[in-house]
Design a protein around this motif. Sequence first.
Motif, PDB file in Angstrom:
ATOM      1  N   GLY A  93     -37.996  13.343 -44.777  1.00  0.00           N
ATOM      2  CA  GLY A  93     -36.905  14.130 -45.333  1.00  0.00           C
ATOM      3  C   GLY A  93     -35.971  14.607 -44.237  1.00  0.00           C
ATOM      4  N   SER A  94     -34.734  14.881 -44.617  1.00  0.00           N
ATOM      5  CA  SER A  94     -33.724  15.383 -43.698  1.00  0.00           C
ATOM      6  C   SER A  94     -33.790  16.909 -43.603  1.00  0.00           C
ATOM      7  N   PHE A  95     -33.417  17.462 -42.444  1.00  0.00           N
ATOM      8  CA  PHE A  95     -33.334  18.914 -42.292  1.00  0.00           C
ATOM      9  C   PHE A  95     -32.241  19.503 -43.187  1.00  0.00           C
ATOM     10  N   PHE A  96     -31.290  18.675 -43.587  1.00  0.00           N
ATOM     11  CA  PHE A  96     -30.189  19.151 -44.426  1.00  0.00           C
ATOM     12  C   PHE A  96     -30.361  18.709 -45.876  1.00  0.00           C
ATOM     13  N   SER A  97     -31.622  18.583 -46.304  1.00  0.00           N
ATOM     14  CA  SER A  97     -31.990  18.234 -47.680  1.00  0.00           C
ATOM     15  C   SER A  97     -31.877  16.719 -47.919  1.00  0.00           C
ATOM     16  N   GLY A  98     -32.696  16.230 -48.851  1.00  0.00           N
ATOM     17  CA  GLY A  98     -32.673  14.814 -49.202  1.00  0.00           C
ATOM     18  C   GLY A  98     -33.422  13.950 -48.212  1.00  0.00           C
ATOM     19  N   SER A  99     -33.252  12.646 -48.370  1.00  0.00           N
ATOM     20  CA  SER A  99     -33.914  11.672 -47.503  1.00  0.00           C
ATOM     21  C   SER A  99     -33.289  11.658 -46.115  1.00  0.00           C
ATOM     22  N   ALA A 100     -34.090  11.275 -45.116  1.00  0.00           N
ATOM     23  CA  ALA A 100     -33.586  11.106 -43.753  1.00  0.00           C
ATOM     24  C   ALA A 100     -33.016   9.706 -43.534  1.00  0.00           C
ATOM     25  N   TRP A 101     -32.860   8.931 -44.595  1.00  0.00           N
ATOM     26  CA  TRP A 101     -32.331   7.573 -44.485  1.00  0.00           C
ATOM     27  C   TRP A 101     -31.108   7.421 -45.386  1.00  0.00           C
ATOM     28  N   ALA A 102     -30.120   6.707 -44.884  1.00  0.00           N
ATOM     29  CA  ALA A 102     -28.930   6.386 -45.680  1.00  0.00           C
ATOM     30  C   ALA A 102     -28.782   4.868 -45.739  1.00  0.00           C
ATOM     31  N   HIS A 103     -28.399   4.365 -46.920  1.00  0.00           N
ATOM     32  CA  HIS A 103     -28.267   2.924 -47.115  1.00  0.00           C
ATOM     33  C   HIS A 103     -26.856   2.474 -46.759  1.00  0.00           C
ATOM     34  N   ASP A 104     -26.783   1.343 -46.059  1.00  0.00           N
ATOM     35  CA  ASP A 104     -25.493   0.740 -45.717  1.00  0.00           C
ATOM     36  C   ASP A 104     -25.409  -0.597 -46.451  1.00  0.00           C
ATOM     37  N   ALA A 105     -24.540  -0.652 -47.459  1.00  0.00           N
ATOM     38  CA  ALA A 105     -24.504  -1.826 -48.336  1.00  0.00           C
ATOM     39  C   ALA A 105     -24.094  -3.095 -47.607  1.00  0.00           C
ATOM     40  N   ALA A 106     -23.258  -2.958 -46.554  1.00  0.00           N
ATOM     41  CA  ALA A 106     -22.725  -4.152 -45.874  1.00  0.00           C
ATOM     42  C   ALA A 106     -23.835  -5.044 -45.339  1.00  0.00           C
ATOM     43  N   SER A 107     -24.909  -4.427 -44.840  1.00  0.00           N
ATOM     44  CA  SER A 107     -26.008  -5.246 -44.298  1.00  0.00           C
ATOM     45  C   SER A 107     -27.322  -5.013 -45.057  1.00  0.00           C
ATOM     46  N   ASP A 108     -27.245  -4.305 -46.182  1.00  0.00           N
ATOM     47  CA  ASP A 108     -28.428  -3.974 -46.975  1.00  0.00           C
ATOM     48  C   ASP A 108     -29.536  -3.442 -46.069  1.00  0.00           C
ATOM     49  N   ALA A 109     -29.186  -2.431 -45.253  1.00  0.00           N
ATOM     50  CA  ALA A 109     -30.146  -1.819 -44.339  1.00  0.00           C
ATOM     51  C   ALA A 109     -29.952  -0.307 -44.375  1.00  0.00           C
TER      52      ALA A 109
END
Length: 572
Positions: free
Chosen positions: A154-170
């Motif tokens: 989890g992120s310190f600022f709420s939510g997941s600590a990961w963000a999805h980048d559609a351009a490379s599906d990563a």
Amino acid sequence: MTGHHLEPGEDAARGDDAWWRSAVVYQVYPRSFADSDGDGIGDLAGLTGRLDHLAKLGVDVLWLSPVYPSPQDDNGYDISDYRNIDPVFGDLAAFDRLLAAVHERGMRLIMDLVVNHTSDEHPWFQESRDPDSPKRDWYWWRPPRGGREPNNWGSFFSGSAWAHDAASDAYYLHLFSPKQPDLNWENPDLRQAVYAMMRWWLDRGVDGFRMDVVNFISKDPALPDGALHGDGPFGDGSPYFVCGPRIHDYLQEMHREVTARYPGRLLTVGEMPGVTVEQARLFTDPRRAELDMVFQFEHVGLDHGQGKFDPRPLRLTDLKTSLGRWQTGLADVGWNSLYWNNHDQPRVVSRFGDDGPRHRTRSATMLATVLHLHRGTPYVYQGEELGMANAPLRTIEDFRDIESLNHYTQALNAGQEPEDILRGLRAMGRDNARTPMQWDASAQAGFTTGTPWIPVNPDHTEINAAAEYADPASVYHHYRRLIALRHSEPAVVHGDFTMLLPDDERIYAFTRRYGDTTLLVAGNFTGDIVAVDLPDGWEGAELLLDNGPSATDEPGRLTLAPWEARVHRRTR
């Protein structure tokens, strides 16, 4: 240091004669300090014009919170260009004028170094979004795991600590905001780019760095799932990035590549959430050549209940246990930083003191006295020297900080009552520290001629620098006396530390001893008159410093008025 006290010259023999041990640091949050052009945002020219306030206070070092170009998602801690100044604050020429003016007054300037993460608008990150880029590995990019995030952090600022980048599906890792992607210090080219940037600022004349969450820069490359606590969907990844596997390697390399090239000149302090005393001994042992001191968070978490925004009353014995442990743990190796306030903490006079009109000045000066007389380097946050108090944050519209706003949304969605959420945010929110500096009683407290980016605290008509300059009994003049005492009395800098009355919930007392001189420090953390037994040999001792009219002592007793602080001195 039971059974032993320091003699004059012994510190120097241990290599403990560094200039920053007798220094006092003043933190400026530039957005809120002084606005020169009427746009409602503080700037470098405004700060330069107010430097005499710091010079008269007597501080030695100005710590400047981030002024780099930034989209301001996290108020400047999301940096898009490490080698420039955000136009809202000025430009490099304005910075050079500030630095010259600081040095002309015999002070030093340290910059905020934010290298756990950048902004997602930094060119490095923009390049890294291409899977074929040489900079791809400068950040933590990972493929999906079963169509989801690479792990459960989890992120310190709420939510997941990961963000999805559609351009490379990563996915990319961000321990804070999605606009703050974490740098991958495993990559040697990234590290060298950071060191080159640090040298660029030092060659410009900067005198050191305060390093933001620097103990997070080493992650376990396996990025394992974190343990689940409670009902939340996110795991605790902190065992895999707080003081991670290569943190000492990186800081020692940084010292070799950067700090060691400017011998005797620099101050380096690492902000280290979650650091233990034992780890801090390693980080600050001069023989290991890593950092001069660390910021630890143990004492500013003592009034947290189920998380930061669930405040509890402070138990004084908990504070003594915590600060006493750090004093003892770093007595023979390393060095302490001392602080109540910074840009991330609520105002201490509202938090641990009494910010009402009757006791505000006394409680603010008592808290200052107790802190500054510990062994370590004190840090003063802007407005603390005036006794500035928490802001009247009535509705969620009064808040600006991303952490508070995200917490409000998350707690509301979890079914908490709005007023219950706001109660926690009012007590602990970071916006309390970020209201404009209170220079005078005019409409915007002398901060700006325009509309400030965050409202001025209405109490500025009573609490302001102009009024305090004119009042010898003000919080400001007490800070001047405390700082002068550190500069003139070697026992404040070099003396050993012995806690007294460890089980008393009202009085915080200790001694500092150096050579033939011993200081007795006592502070009353209550609004009542409190009497305690004096240690042997202290009757009739010289009163070196106090914060107002004292209660009358009884024979063999120390009687303290509400929120009174005293420093006594004796020589054998």
